[in-house]
Design an enzyme around this catalytic site. Structure first.
Site, PDB file in Angstrom:
ATOM      1  N   ASN A  96       5.548   0.868  49.289  1.00 38.14           N
ATOM      2  CA  ASN A  96       6.882   1.847  49.025  1.00 38.14           C
ATOM      3  C   ASN A  96       8.174   0.634  49.173  1.00 38.14           C
ATOM      4  O   ASN A  96       9.031   0.380  49.926  1.00 38.14           O
ATOM      5  CB  ASN A  96       7.128   2.527  50.325  1.00 38.14           C
ATOM      6  CG  ASN A  96       8.176   3.702  49.943  1.00 38.14           C
ATOM      7  OD1 ASN A  96       8.614   3.715  48.917  1.00 38.14           O
ATOM      8  ND2 ASN A  96       8.567   4.342  51.198  1.00 38.14           N
ATOM      9  N   ASP A 306       3.936   7.955  59.894  1.00 37.91           N
ATOM     10  CA  ASP A 306       4.337   7.966  58.419  1.00 37.91           C
ATOM     11  C   ASP A 306       5.918   7.660  58.421  1.00 37.91           C
ATOM     12  O   ASP A 306       6.794   8.271  57.717  1.00 37.91           O
ATOM     13  CB  ASP A 306       4.160   9.529  57.995  1.00 37.91           C
ATOM     14  CG  ASP A 306       4.376   9.451  56.466  1.00 37.91           C
ATOM     15  OD1 ASP A 306       4.060   8.435  55.858  1.00 37.91           O
ATOM     16  OD2 ASP A 306       4.636  10.403  55.678  1.00 37.91           O
TER      17      ASP A 306
END
Length: 419
Positions: A96, A306
């Site tokens: 990411n 997360d």
């Protein structure tokens, strides 16, 4: 360096000392003694905390740091310090970033940036080139460089054949494929769980079907191809049932759930606080309870934070315009400690994720390399901004009541303790 841990309750189901209070002596990074009492010497570094508990080092399998490209959100250096002070001796870092981690050299960049840190960093490389879902990235080369799995972070693979080929190809070298559970055609422009709350608030809905349909497709493909599939951050009761049935068939499928999906529901959206805008969206209370049962029954294999730092410019905006994501490393233990059995929590964040992602397991035993998390499971506190160590402050647990305090870690022959 010699470190003496005093009067610690050991939580390690694989150890003969499980649930026993012991002193633990560590010398040059190796556990030398575990006894009822060990007398300290002048050159010992003492770890002596209230209601001290220890376990094998925690491993978070879904963490984003931003670097390279989004250093304003979080750097690797600070992110690893945050992880250490949050109790994690290892993290798997998502692709990411900008550019995404989709080459051998970018995998090596991540590993080199983490060199010398107390917390180990394991890259999850992109499954497709630039995470665009068009063509498969160089999976074998990236695994040879240190990638432990392959997945496009929060980006589902729409091309059925590409997912099929990926599952087949990865079997040549035992690769683990991650598939984010979201059907984009069904989800459309939705930003919240489709249901009573989204209707009341006038928010475009994402039906549970969008997740469940994608999981059903992936399980059909897995049954056809074989291989290893991991489904990250499931959020619905039906998703859990689908994976349970697949496991009964003998398919090699595993899944994870985030802390916020275990605890927070779409009832939180009534204040239009963008910290509650996540992907998948927060679901219903019924889904939360089902997922908690899924952890306790073993259908869910891994718990993750997360952790996804988002800078203030992309969070302090209108709910519909805000980027998805919440940080979670600092709050994970305190949030989950009130809804899960301590042994269940530890298993789902130590031994199970290491087994699934091919990382050598750890144990609290004499002769083992010391890889240990320190915590107090009973201390109650309110999670405020002062408790956030991350550069970005986008936490869904802000001002929530938590139960449990993390003291730090011992890993890579380094002792990291919170003040």
């Amino acid at each position: 360096m010699i470190t003496l841990i005093k009067s610690a309750t050991i939580i390690d189901a694989s150890s003969s000392f499980h649930n026993q209070k012991k002193d633990v002596l560590i010398e040059n990074g190796v556990i030398k003694k575990i006894e009822d009492t060990i007398d300290p010497k002048e050159d010992y570094t003492l770890v002596n905390k209230d209601n001290l508990h220890i376990s094998c080092g925690w491993f978070d399998t879904s963490v984003s740091f931003g670097e390279p490209g989004f250093e304003e959100r979080e750097t690797i250096e600070n992110g690893l310090k945050v992880a250490a002070k949050s109790g994690f001796t290892a993290v798997a870092v998502n692709a990411n970033s900008n550019p995404v981690i989709d080459t051998k050299s970018s995998v090596e960049f991540l590993i080199n940036k983490a060199n010398g840190s107390a917390t180990n960093l394991y890259p999850i490389a992109a499954l497709t080139a630039k995470s665009k879902g068009i063509e498969m990235a160089e999976l074998f080369d990236m695994q040879q460089s240190g990638a432990i799995a392959f997945g496009d972070y929060k980006k589902p693979i729409a091309n059925d054949n590409l997912m099929k080929v990926s599952l087949l190809y990865a079997q040549n070298f035992g690769g683990l494929i991650l598939s984010f559970p979201k059907n984009l055609a069904i989800a459309g422009e939705g930003i919240a769980n489709e249901g009573i709350n989204s209707t009341k608030l006038g928010l475009k809905g994402i039906p549970a079907l969008a997740e469940e349909l994608q999981i059903a497709r992936d399980l059909f493909l897995l049954e056809y191809t074989g291989g290893k599939l991991h489904i990250p951050t499931i959020s619905t009761e039906k998703s859990l049932q689908l994976i349970k049935e697949a496991k009964k068939k003998g398919l090699h499928v595993t899944c994870s759930v985030s802390a916020h999906h275990l605890i927070l529901s779409d009832d939180e959206l009534h204040g239009f606080d963008s910290n509650f805008k996540t992907n998948p969206p927060l679901r219903t209370n019924q889904d939360c309870k089902a997922l908690q049962k899924g952890v306790k029954s073993g259908v869910i294999d891994i718990i993750t934070s997360d952790h996804n730092p988002i800078d203030i410019e992309h969070k302090k905006v209108e709910f519909s315009e805000a980027k998805d994501g919440t940080i979670g490393l600092e709050s994970l233990f305190g949030a989950l400690n009130s809804v899960l059995n301590l042994t269940d929590f530890i298993e789902n964040i130590t031994s199970k994720p290491r087994e699934i992602f091919g990382i050598k397991p750890t144990s609290i035993a004499v002769g083992e390399t010391a890889d240990i998390s320190f915590f107090n499971p009973e201390e109650k506190n309110v999670f405020t901004k002062d408790a956030i160590l991350s550069t970005s402050k986008n936490s869904a647990f802000l001002n929530k009541n938590l139960t449990g305090k993390v003291y730090g870690i011992f890993s890579n022959n380094q002792l990291i303790l919170n003040k």
